[in-house]
Write an enzyme that holds these catalytic residues in place. Structure first.
Site, PDB file in Angstrom:
ATOM      1  N   LYS A 183       0.893  -1.146   0.000  1.00  0.00           N
ATOM      2  CA  LYS A 183       0.000   0.000   0.000  1.00  0.00           C
ATOM      3  C   LYS A 183       0.936   1.201   0.000  1.00  0.00           C
ATOM      4  CE  LYS A 183      -1.546   2.846   2.430  1.00  0.00           C
ATOM      5  NZ  LYS A 183      -1.421   4.306   2.393  1.00  0.00           N
ATOM      6  N   GLY A 240       4.388   3.157  11.300  1.00  0.00           N
ATOM      7  CA  GLY A 240       3.751   4.469  11.297  1.00  0.00           C
ATOM      8  C   GLY A 240       3.185   4.829  12.656  1.00  0.00           C
ATOM      9  N   SER A 241       2.049   5.529  12.617  1.00  0.00           N
ATOM     10  CA  SER A 241       1.482   6.061  13.857  1.00  0.00           C
ATOM     11  C   SER A 241       0.719   4.994  14.627  1.00  0.00           C
ATOM     12  CB  SER A 241       0.510   7.196  13.524  1.00  0.00           C
ATOM     13  OG  SER A 241      -0.644   6.655  12.888  1.00  0.00           O
ATOM     14  N   GLY A 244      -2.863   4.742  13.172  1.00  0.00           N
ATOM     15  CA  GLY A 244      -2.945   3.971  11.933  1.00  0.00           C
ATOM     16  C   GLY A 244      -2.727   2.492  12.174  1.00  0.00           C
ATOM     17  N   GLY A 245      -1.697   2.176  12.943  1.00  0.00           N
ATOM     18  CA  GLY A 245      -1.371   0.777  13.201  1.00  0.00           C
ATOM     19  C   GLY A 245      -2.483   0.076  13.957  1.00  0.00           C
ATOM     20  N   GLU A 264       4.820  -1.453  13.725  1.00  0.00           N
ATOM     21  CA  GLU A 264       5.807  -0.750  14.542  1.00  0.00           C
ATOM     22  C   GLU A 264       5.317   0.680  14.612  1.00  0.00           C
ATOM     23  OE1 GLU A 264       8.715   1.982  14.679  1.00  0.00           O
ATOM     24  OE2 GLU A 264       9.644   0.768  13.105  1.00  0.00           O
ATOM     25  N   CYS A 301      11.678   7.158  14.603  1.00  0.00           N
ATOM     26  CA  CYS A 301      10.850   6.477  15.599  1.00  0.00           C
ATOM     27  C   CYS A 301      11.642   6.258  16.882  1.00  0.00           C
ATOM     28  CB  CYS A 301      10.332   5.153  15.062  1.00  0.00           C
ATOM     29  SG  CYS A 301      11.607   4.162  14.290  1.00  0.00           S
ATOM     30  N   GLU A 392       3.711  10.781  22.327  1.00  0.00           N
ATOM     31  CA  GLU A 392       4.769  11.182  21.409  1.00  0.00           C
ATOM     32  C   GLU A 392       4.432  12.506  20.725  1.00  0.00           C
ATOM     33  OE1 GLU A 392       5.390   8.373  18.226  1.00  0.00           O
ATOM     34  OE2 GLU A 392       7.319   9.263  17.665  1.00  0.00           O
TER      35      GLU A 392
END
Lengths: 527, 527
Positions: A183, A240-241, A244-245, A264, A301, A392
């Site tokens: 994606k 990613g965030s 999203g994850g 992650e 990250c 974060e």
């Protein structure tokens, strides 16, 4: 040349009507190429092709997989300047960084090529028959790791090469024998398409089945959602965030057949500074950390977003030194207006919390899309009680927490969410005096660092890049290094299977000369 | 003596008001002991104790863990007749089976004791520093596997010892360094309490922290739900039905911090019979399978519930032979009225499907709680189109599917849900002629058997007991054998950590003499 089309297997396709462009944050303008988002039919076609490809790809030899992986590396290098220029125009990152990241990406592909060429990674385990055993004869049983099936990969905005189209997730999945559907990340869709073209060329040159790889454009959440829900998809990799994850994790868990998602996600990477080290190395620590916090405009990250110390004059001095040092650093550009927007919002949310002090904030005029670095400080008690301060702030931001004592320090560490890394700044002889602090830190992170900085993730077998939730959705795996292949494989056993029908890895003769556990002894011998 | 109380750590406790009894299916009466269900407070206390215990238990040496595991085995043996009698009275299973299962349970505990004594299971991986590397020096990084935290174990009704209180999940979790809280199975709560008393004694004798183990009584779903949702719980092991396992999986996935659930659930264990084998061994196959289908009253997760063949006179003859053979077998008792009730219901649901033929059904009078074995048959097309026929009927039931040809056979296999096992009945020279059939079967199962029966799960390193969903919730793990420990551990890395503060497994001297991957070479050498 970048076309803006999707790759459905080896074919370029753009049947949709939804389009978008990438953005050059340095010039503050859109890039030219129009990307066409994948349609529902195209998504389905990619998954069906991947499932078909899996029928053959899952059993091809390690040598053939290695040829494919090495060819991808070669084709990426052959993209040469076009790739570097596109990368820079879609990220604002400097050329040196682009080339460094390309090197890392190539290195990962070749590392997995070496792994599957050697072949012992399948953890072949053999227990031979004991027909005379009482009260029951024992069968011959042989186990190896086999691929799960088509994997969907969601790349990260901040690593358009090493954690994206042909990044670690993709390389590990191919090595495992899993087809990959990427994606594409909308912020670097051009870089993604170029890399995708390299993968497709490599697949054709090395005779891989059509569908072993597809690259789908997407600017929203629909393409990703449809992919994760598709019956033919067997696993998901994401960088990613947390938002999203977690959304993908939830979709996958709600399927009729749930599938593993390795995401992650966020991390504030706590750094614990012990008193003696702070006393002895105050200025150099401040310099080192000013640099680590602003490295890549804080877009790592593993960026150190949380510094923890015990209240003292030395800590106050450190805060002053860090403030001075960080203000000396020239602000730099962020990846995208959306990312700087999120940075400013999150920073505002953090700095508006009660009893938080902003001790350094770059105030001078900066260019559009450039980030102003900021350091804040707070009392241990306040931090403990306010979970908003644990979140974060992706960018060049860090909070220094002044704890009352070692007990409060340990309490704070124990209350933290899961983290990718934890760092201990200490003199060698003082670390042993804080066993509870170290123990608490170990229990919250995937990697612990002594007297260093968390930024910089070495690609090597001993690396753990992951950690307790929300650093990752499954702390039992790593996203970096050869062992990241374990995310995409499952154990499979043959019982009393005829030798000539066994895969080469398990045959008596051990034709691949791999290391195997035979009757509880690790050996490369034949049986 | 069985008290009916819970173990909250080392203390017996029964604060609740909800009680229940176990049932003797042979005598068709309730057993005497009154069990008190754990209260919400007791559950919380058990988890808090487990979290406390984890602080020390997670780092104790392999030798100490081995002493604990061996002591559990010794204490279980010391329970002697009391355990065997309780087991039989709560299951209706014969004494020989009870003793055999006890042997397996002891064997698993000692196997994990050996594993952690030897110590290499932590997969120590070391990459030493390269301070001179260009353009950046390389840090020293060292990795090992560390325990996740408190694990909740849900035992199976059909294996009150080997897959329950001190079964494989518990043994593996202790070996990993995880405290265990058992949600006791209500059908064998007395057996469970006796085994729990053995674990508690062993924990005390070997100096384990209080809370390393708790045993909670429960007759409904509340205790299990509260445990899985508890913040202090870090993983779940389950053996049982798809409905139960999926409910726990969903609860765990919905947590703020999702946790891994390894549930081993239903399976119909397809058996594919190729033509030549059917021709050559028709009668012996029928005998073997009549016996496998009725073994333990069909109450094995590896029971062969689905036999697949290609239409032929030989297949018709096999169906006739199997029908004759299975009717010769004396019916036997099931574990519990609820289980025979479910068997009768599921069988009724299956046999009432259109175009299904019952070819053998034990009709004579049987004692209460005894199961009547049944064989049915159906055309391939009908089976393909009716998913109800794919569902497990837990008990002595099997369906023979008559496929039109090899293509339909492969189609059916490909459409099956994930399975623990698949079996191929074939002559050696004919197997190679059906690559697609074998490939399809491999892709749906965790273990594939040649010319055998799926019942009987050998405990050995090469065993995979698991498989694609719904055989298990995560096909990347096995429930049986040493590698089942991987469900409860995560990789953890130390970067530039002082040698004297490293765990023994990672120290330069390699004091434990374990096998480690050092700079990509597997070795027991020191550094």
């Amino acid at each position: 040349m970048i076309t803006g089309k999707n790759y459905i297997g080896n074919n370029q396709s753009a049947k949709g009507s939804k389009t978008y462009k990438t953005f050059n944050p340095l010039l503050n303008i859109e890039n030219e190429t129009v990307f066409t988002e994948a349609t529902s039919d195209e998504i389905n076609e990619a998954v069906v092709l991947a499932s078909e490809a899996f029928r053959t790809f899952r059993t091809i030899s390690g040598k053939k997989k290695a040829a494919f992986l090495n060819a991808i590396a070669d084709e990426i290098l052959a993209l040469d300047d076009a790739l570097i220029q596109t990368y820079c125009s879609e990220t604002g990152l400097p050329e040196g960084r682009a080339k460094g990241e390309r090197g890392r990406t190539i290195g990962q592909l070749r590392m997995f090529a070496d792994l599957v060429t050697e072949g012992s990674w399948v953890e072949a385990t053999i227990d031979t028959a004991q027909p005379e055993r009482q009260p029951m004869p024992k069968s011959d049983i042989r186990k190896l790791l086999v691929p799960l099936g088509p994997v969907v990969v969601f790349g990260a905005s901040n690593f358009p090469l090493a954690y994206s189209t042909a990044g670690g997730d993709t390389a590990a999945a191919f090595a495992a024998g899993c087809p990959v559907i990427v994606k594409s990340h909308p912020m670097h869709a051009g870089t993604g398409e170029l890399v995708a073209s390299a993968i497709v060329k490599a697949a054709q040159k090395t005779g891989m089945p059509n569908g072993v790889f597809s690259n789908l454009n997407s600017s929203g959440i629909e393409v990703g959602s449809q992919l994760v829900k598709h019956k033919g998809v067997k696993a998901v990799g994401f960088t990613g965030s947390i938002k999203g994850g977690r959304a993908l994790y939830d979709l996958a868990a709600q399927r009729e057949e749930p599938i593993p998602v390795f995401a992650e996600m966020g991390s504030i990477n706590p750094v614990v500074m012990l008193p003696k080290a702070l006393k002895n190395r105050n200025e150099s620590l401040a310099k080192t950390y000013a640099s680590s916090i602003t490295l890549g405009t804080g877009q790592f990250c593993t960026n150190p977003g949380l510094l923890l110390g015990i209240k003292s004059e030395d800590l106050s001095e450190f805060i002053q030194n860090l403030s001075n040092e960080i203000l000396k650093i020239e602000p730099s550009v962020m990846l995208h207006p959306n990312i700087i927007g999120a940075y400013e919002n999150n920073k505002k949310k953090a700095t508006s919390q009660p009893e938080l002090n902003v001790v350094a904030s770059y105030d001078a005029e900066v260019k559009t899309n450039y980030a102003r670095q900021t350091i804040t400080t707070v009392e241990g008690k306040t931090f403990l009680e306010n979970p908003t301060l644990h979140q974060e702030v992706f960018g060049p931001y860090s909070i220094v927490v002044q704890c009352e004592n070692a007990i409060q320090l340990e309490q704070i560490i124990s209350k933290l969410e899961g983290q990718l890394t934890g760092t201990l700044i200490a003199e060698e002889d003082e670390a042993a005096q804080y066993p509870e602090v170290i123990s608490a830190l170990q229990n919250r992170v995937g990697r612990i660092i002594f007297n260093g900085v968390p930024t910089g993730v070495e690609v090597c077998p001993s690396m753990t890049h992951g950690g307790p939730y929300p650093a990752s959705t499954d702390s039992r795996f790593t996203a970096v290094g050869i062992h990241s292949i374990k995310r995409w494989v499952r154990p499979f056993s043959y019982q009393d299977w005829p030798d000539e029908l066994l895969p080469n890895e398990l045959k008596n003769e051990n034709p691949l000369r791999i290391s195997r556990l035979v009757n509880n002894k690790q050996t490369t011998d034949k049986i």
